[in-house]
Motif scaffolding. Structure first.
Motif, mmCIF file in Angstrom:
data_model
loop_
_atom_site.group_PDB
_atom_site.id
_atom_site.type_symbol
_atom_site.label_atom_id
_atom_site.label_comp_id
_atom_site.label_asym_id
_atom_site.label_seq_id
_atom_site.Cartn_x
_atom_site.Cartn_y
_atom_site.Cartn_z
ATOM 1 N N ILE A 68 0.832 -1.211 0.000
ATOM 2 C CA ILE A 68 0.000 0.000 0.000
ATOM 3 C C ILE A 68 0.861 1.255 0.000
ATOM 4 O O ILE A 68 1.737 1.424 0.849
ATOM 5 C CB ILE A 68 -0.931 0.024 1.239
ATOM 6 C CG1 ILE A 68 -1.643 -1.329 1.401
ATOM 7 C CG2 ILE A 68 -1.964 1.132 1.090
ATOM 8 C CD1 ILE A 68 -2.510 -1.434 2.633
ATOM 9 N N SER A 69 0.605 2.135 -0.955
ATOM 10 C CA SER A 69 1.362 3.396 -1.026
ATOM 11 C C SER A 69 0.696 4.434 -0.139
ATOM 12 O O SER A 69 -0.469 4.296 0.251
ATOM 13 C CB SER A 69 1.379 3.905 -2.466
ATOM 14 O OG SER A 69 0.082 4.360 -2.817
ATOM 15 N N SER A 70 1.446 5.494 0.148
ATOM 16 C CA SER A 70 0.857 6.568 0.959
ATOM 17 C C SER A 70 -0.357 7.171 0.246
ATOM 18 O O SER A 70 -1.332 7.557 0.882
ATOM 19 C CB SER A 70 1.906 7.646 1.251
ATOM 20 O OG SER A 70 2.473 8.104 0.055
ATOM 21 N N PHE A 71 -0.307 7.234 -1.093
ATOM 22 C CA PHE A 71 -1.448 7.816 -1.830
ATOM 23 C C PHE A 71 -2.711 6.985 -1.602
ATOM 24 O O PHE A 71 -3.813 7.520 -1.514
ATOM 25 C CB PHE A 71 -1.166 7.870 -3.336
ATOM 26 C CG PHE A 71 0.050 8.688 -3.720
ATOM 27 C CD1 PHE A 71 0.609 9.607 -2.835
ATOM 28 C CD2 PHE A 71 0.639 8.523 -4.960
ATOM 29 C CE1 PHE A 71 1.727 10.350 -3.190
ATOM 30 C CE2 PHE A 71 1.761 9.263 -5.328
ATOM 31 C CZ PHE A 71 2.305 10.176 -4.442
ATOM 32 N N GLN A 72 -2.559 5.664 -1.538
ATOM 33 C CA GLN A 72 -3.730 4.811 -1.294
ATOM 34 C C GLN A 72 -4.226 4.981 0.132
ATOM 35 O O GLN A 72 -5.423 4.934 0.394
ATOM 36 C CB GLN A 72 -3.366 3.344 -1.579
ATOM 37 C CG GLN A 72 -3.194 3.055 -3.060
ATOM 38 C CD GLN A 72 -2.487 1.737 -3.321
ATOM 39 O OE1 GLN A 72 -1.481 1.413 -2.691
ATOM 40 N NE2 GLN A 72 -2.985 0.966 -4.266
ATOM 41 N N LEU A 73 -3.296 5.188 1.072
ATOM 42 C CA LEU A 73 -3.680 5.373 2.470
ATOM 43 C C LEU A 73 -4.364 6.714 2.705
ATOM 44 O O LEU A 73 -5.167 6.859 3.623
ATOM 45 C CB LEU A 73 -2.444 5.261 3.382
ATOM 46 C CG LEU A 73 -1.843 3.858 3.507
ATOM 47 C CD1 LEU A 73 -0.488 3.919 4.207
ATOM 48 C CD2 LEU A 73 -2.788 2.922 4.270
ATOM 49 N N ASP A 74 -4.042 7.702 1.861
ATOM 50 C CA ASP A 74 -4.657 9.027 2.025
ATOM 51 C C ASP A 74 -6.177 8.948 1.905
ATOM 52 O O ASP A 74 -6.893 9.767 2.466
ATOM 53 C CB ASP A 74 -4.132 10.008 0.960
ATOM 54 C CG ASP A 74 -2.693 10.420 1.230
ATOM 55 O OD1 ASP A 74 -2.274 10.323 2.400
ATOM 56 O OD2 ASP A 74 -2.002 10.818 0.275
ATOM 57 N N ASP A 75 -6.659 7.978 1.140
ATOM 58 C CA ASP A 75 -8.102 7.894 0.895
ATOM 59 C C ASP A 75 -8.740 6.670 1.538
ATOM 60 O O ASP A 75 -9.615 6.034 0.965
ATOM 61 C CB ASP A 75 -8.365 7.910 -0.625
ATOM 62 C CG ASP A 75 -7.936 9.232 -1.248
ATOM 63 O OD1 ASP A 75 -8.264 10.285 -0.686
ATOM 64 O OD2 ASP A 75 -7.247 9.209 -2.286
ATOM 65 N N ILE A 76 -8.278 6.329 2.743
ATOM 66 C CA ILE A 76 -8.989 5.287 3.486
ATOM 67 C C ILE A 76 -9.841 5.944 4.569
ATOM 68 O O ILE A 76 -9.547 7.050 5.025
ATOM 69 C CB ILE A 76 -8.048 4.232 4.119
ATOM 70 C CG1 ILE A 76 -7.157 4.859 5.187
ATOM 71 C CG2 ILE A 76 -7.227 3.513 3.065
ATOM 72 C CD1 ILE A 76 -6.448 3.844 6.071
ATOM 73 N N VAL A 77 -10.909 5.247 4.975
ATOM 74 C CA VAL A 77 -11.812 5.737 6.021
ATOM 75 C C VAL A 77 -11.858 4.690 7.132
ATOM 76 O O VAL A 77 -11.452 4.939 8.256
ATOM 77 C CB VAL A 77 -13.233 5.982 5.456
ATOM 78 C CG1 VAL A 77 -14.122 6.580 6.542
ATOM 79 C CG2 VAL A 77 -13.174 6.901 4.234
ATOM 80 N N ASP A 78 -12.321 3.480 6.795
ATOM 81 C CA ASP A 78 -12.471 2.410 7.791
ATOM 82 C C ASP A 78 -11.474 1.276 7.590
ATOM 83 O O ASP A 78 -11.428 0.348 8.386
ATOM 84 C CB ASP A 78 -13.881 1.807 7.704
ATOM 85 C CG ASP A 78 -14.952 2.863 7.879
ATOM 86 O OD1 ASP A 78 -14.840 3.659 8.833
ATOM 87 O OD2 ASP A 78 -15.883 2.920 7.042
ATOM 88 N N PHE A 79 -10.714 1.322 6.508
ATOM 89 C CA PHE A 79 -9.804 0.212 6.179
ATOM 90 C C PHE A 79 -8.877 -0.097 7.351
ATOM 91 O O PHE A 79 -8.295 0.794 7.949
ATOM 92 C CB PHE A 79 -8.965 0.563 4.950
ATOM 93 C CG PHE A 79 -7.879 -0.438 4.665
ATOM 94 C CD1 PHE A 79 -8.184 -1.665 4.094
ATOM 95 C CD2 PHE A 79 -6.556 -0.161 4.984
ATOM 96 C CE1 PHE A 79 -7.183 -2.601 3.850
ATOM 97 C CE2 PHE A 79 -5.539 -1.093 4.748
ATOM 98 C CZ PHE A 79 -5.864 -2.306 4.175
ATOM 99 N N LYS A 80 -8.752 -1.412 7.650
ATOM 100 C CA LYS A 80 -7.932 -1.818 8.789
ATOM 101 C C LYS A 80 -7.298 -3.173 8.489
ATOM 102 O O LYS A 80 -7.991 -4.176 8.396
ATOM 103 C CB LYS A 80 -8.836 -1.922 10.023
ATOM 104 C CG LYS A 80 -8.254 -2.672 11.203
ATOM 105 C CD LYS A 80 -9.200 -2.601 12.383
ATOM 106 C CE LYS A 80 -10.009 -3.861 12.590
ATOM 107 N NZ LYS A 80 -9.310 -4.909 13.330
#
Length: 443
Positions: A156-168
Motif C-alpha cells: 500500500i502506497s501513501s497515496f492509497q492510504l490518504d483515501d482510506i476511512v475504515d480500512f484496517k
C-alpha cells in the motif's frame, strides 16, 4: 441504485468498476488520459459506461461515492469540487475491503515494501490461501470479485492510504520512512509520515503493527503519537523481547514467548536492508502460524523482485545490475551500500525534491564514474561533479549503457539506480528497467 464514479481507468480503476457493478452500483469510469486497450475491452465486455481524454463533470458530480486512482492528487480541481459537494472519495483499498472478510496484511514504507510484500506472500502461500495486491499485481477489487482469498498481502502506497476511512489491516507493516513524494505533501515531511501511519489508524489492540525499530522517524512518531495496535518491532542492533532482532548470524523472532530462530545464511537476498525485509515477512508468517521449516525453506528459494538490484548479465567480467525501482535517494543508498566493487552509476530522472547528501560517502568510496540519464541533470552535476573524474549526460538508455560499457573495467559493476522517478524519458520504472536490460543484452 447508488452511483459509483471511478476516476482513472487503470488496473485499480477497472477492478473497482467490476466489483462495483457486481455489488449493484451504477458505475461510470472517467479517465483524463487514454485508457489502455486491454482495459477498454474489459469495460465494453462488462457493459460499464466509460469515457477517456476528458472528465464530464455532470456525470461525475452526481456520484454517491468516488474511487480515485492513487495517481490523481487531492489538489486536482475536479477532486476539490467532488469533496466540496460532500461526496466521499476513497481509494480502491477502502472500497474493496468492504466486500471481504479476509485477514489482511498491509505493508507500506518508503522502500522495501515491494520486496517485503512479495516475500511475505511467498512465505504464506506455501500453507495458506493468499492473494497479493494493492500497488502490485492484479487489482485487489478484482481478486475479491473473482476469487476471494481467505488472506491478502497488500502493498500500500501513501497515496492509497490518504483515501482510506475504515480500512484496517489485521497486520500492518511499516518498513521505513524517508523523504519521498514530498511534492504531494506540500513539501512537509510530517504530512508524509502521517500518511504512512494511517495504515494503523483503525487498528485495535487485537491487531499488530510490525515496524523498523532502528528507524528514528518511526520510533519518534510512535513515542509522540501512540497507536492502539500491539507493537512488534524488528532491529539489527537492539535486542527485542516481542518482535525480531539479529543475534550474530541469526534472526530471532519472539511472539508471546514463542521463539523461532532463522540463520541469515538461508537468505538468498543480499544486503542489510534485506535482512530487515526478511524479519518483517517472517514475523507476519510466524503470526499467521506458518511452520518454521516452511519459513526457512521459503527464505532460501525466494528469487527477489524484478528491477530491484537485479543481476542482469556479466560481460567481460563486468556485472550489470538493474535497480530501476530505486525511485528515491534512500533506495539508491541501499544499492550503493551493497556494491562491493568499483561502480559506474547511472542516475537521474524526475527529481522529487531529493537531497543527495547521504550518498556522498558511498560515491566517494565506490563510484568511479557517473552517467546522468534525465532531461534536467543540473542538480546531479552540482552534487557530484567534484567527486568523480568522469560525469556525463545522456537522454537515451542505449547510449548510457554504451558509455558505461566503455568506462567499466574487468571486475567493476555497472549499476542503474536512478534515485528519481522515470516519467521524463520513460513510461514508468519498469519500462526504464526493461530498456536497460535490453541495452545490456545488445552490447
Amino acid at each position: 441504485m447508488k452511483r459509483l464514479v471511478v476516476l482513472g481507468g487503470g488496473e485499480s480503476g477497472v477492478g473497482t468498476a467490476l466489483l462495483g457493478k457486481a455489488k449493484g452500483f451504477g458505475v461510470f469510469v472517467s479517465d483524463k488520459g487514454k485508457i489502455k486497450e486491454k482495459y477498454k475491452q474489459v469495460l465494453i465486455h462488462n457493459e460499464i459506461d466509460w469515457e477517456e481524454e476528458m472528465h464530464t463533470e455532470s456525470k461525475i458530480l452526481n456520484a454517491d461515492i468516488v474511487m480515485k486512482s492513487p495517481g490523481i492528487p487531492d489538489k486536482a480541481p475536479l477532486v476539490k469540487q467532488i469533496r466540496e459537494k460532500g461526496i466521499s472519495v476513497v481509494s480502491e483499498i477502502e472500497f474493496a475491503s468492504k466486500f471481504t472478510t479476509a485477514t489482511i496484511v498491509g505493508i507500506t514504507g518508503s522502500n522495501g515494501k515491494t520486496t517485503t510484500s512479495t516475500l511475505t506472500h511467498h512465505l504464506l502461500k506455501q500453507e495458506l490461501e493468499v492473494g497479493l495486491a494493492g500497488n502490485i499485481g492484479d487489482s485487489f477489487a478484482k481478486q475479491i470479485l473473482e476469487k476471494d482469498y481467505a488472506n491478502y498481502v497488500l502493498e500500500i502506497s501513501s497515496f492509497q492510504l490518504d483515501d482510506i476511512v475504515d480500512f484496517k489491516p489485521h497486520i500492518a507493516v511499516i518498513t521505513n520512512i524517508t523523504p519521498d513524494h514530498l511534492d504531494r505533501y506540500d513539501y512537509k515531511f510530517e504530512n508524509y509520515i502521517a500518511s504512512k501511519f494511517r495504515i494503523a489508524k483503525n487498528q485495535t489492540k487485537d491487531d499488530y503493527l510490525i515496524y523498523d525499530a532502528d528507524d528514528e522517524v518511526l520510533t519518534k512518531w510512535l513515542f509522540e503519537r501512540p497507536v492502539q495496535s500491539t507493537l512488534l518491532p524488528f532491529s539489527l542492533v537492539k535486542t527485542i523481547e516481542n518482535g525480531a532482532y539479529l543475534d550474530k548470524e541469526n534472526i530471532i523472532i519472539t511472539i508471546d514467548n514463542n521463539k523461532i530462530i532463522m540463520p541469515t545464511s538461508s537468505l538468498t537476498l543480499e544486503g542489510k536492508h534485506n535482512i530487515k525485509n526478511a524479519m518483517a515477512a517472517s514475523t507476519v508468517a510466524h503470526l499467521l502460524k506458518i511452520r518454521k521449516q516452511t519459513i526457512r525453506e521459503s527464505l532460501e528459494n525466494f528469487q527477489g523482485v524484478e528491477h530491484r538490484l537485479e543481476q542482469v548479465l556479466k560481460i567481460n567480467k563486468v556485472q550489470y545490475i538493474n535497480d530501476s525501482k530505486a525511485t528515491n535517494v534512500n533506495a539508491t543508498y541501499y544499492a550503493l551500500e551493497s556494491m562491493d566493487a568499483p561502480t559506474v552509476w547511472i542516475v537521474g530522472g524526475v527529481d522529487k525534491g531529493n537531497n543527495y547528501e547521504e550518498l556522498f560517502s558511498f560515491v566517494n568510496e565506490k563510484v568511479k564514474a557517473i552517467i546522468c540519464l534525465g532531461v534536467d541533470n543540473a542538480k546531479l552535476l552540482n552534487a557530484f561533479g567534484n567527486m568523480v573524474d568522469v560525469i556525463v549526460e545522456t537522454q537515451f538508455m542505449s547510449e548510457a549503457v554504451k558509455i558505461a560499457y566503455k568506462l567499466a573495467e574487468s571486475g567493476d559493476n555497472v549499476l542503474l539506480s536512478p534515485a528519481c522517478a522515470s516519467f521524463d524519458l520513460f513510461e514508468n520504472y519498469e519500462d526504464r528497467g526493461r530498456q536497460f536490460k535490453e541495452a545490456v543484452r545488445n552490447l
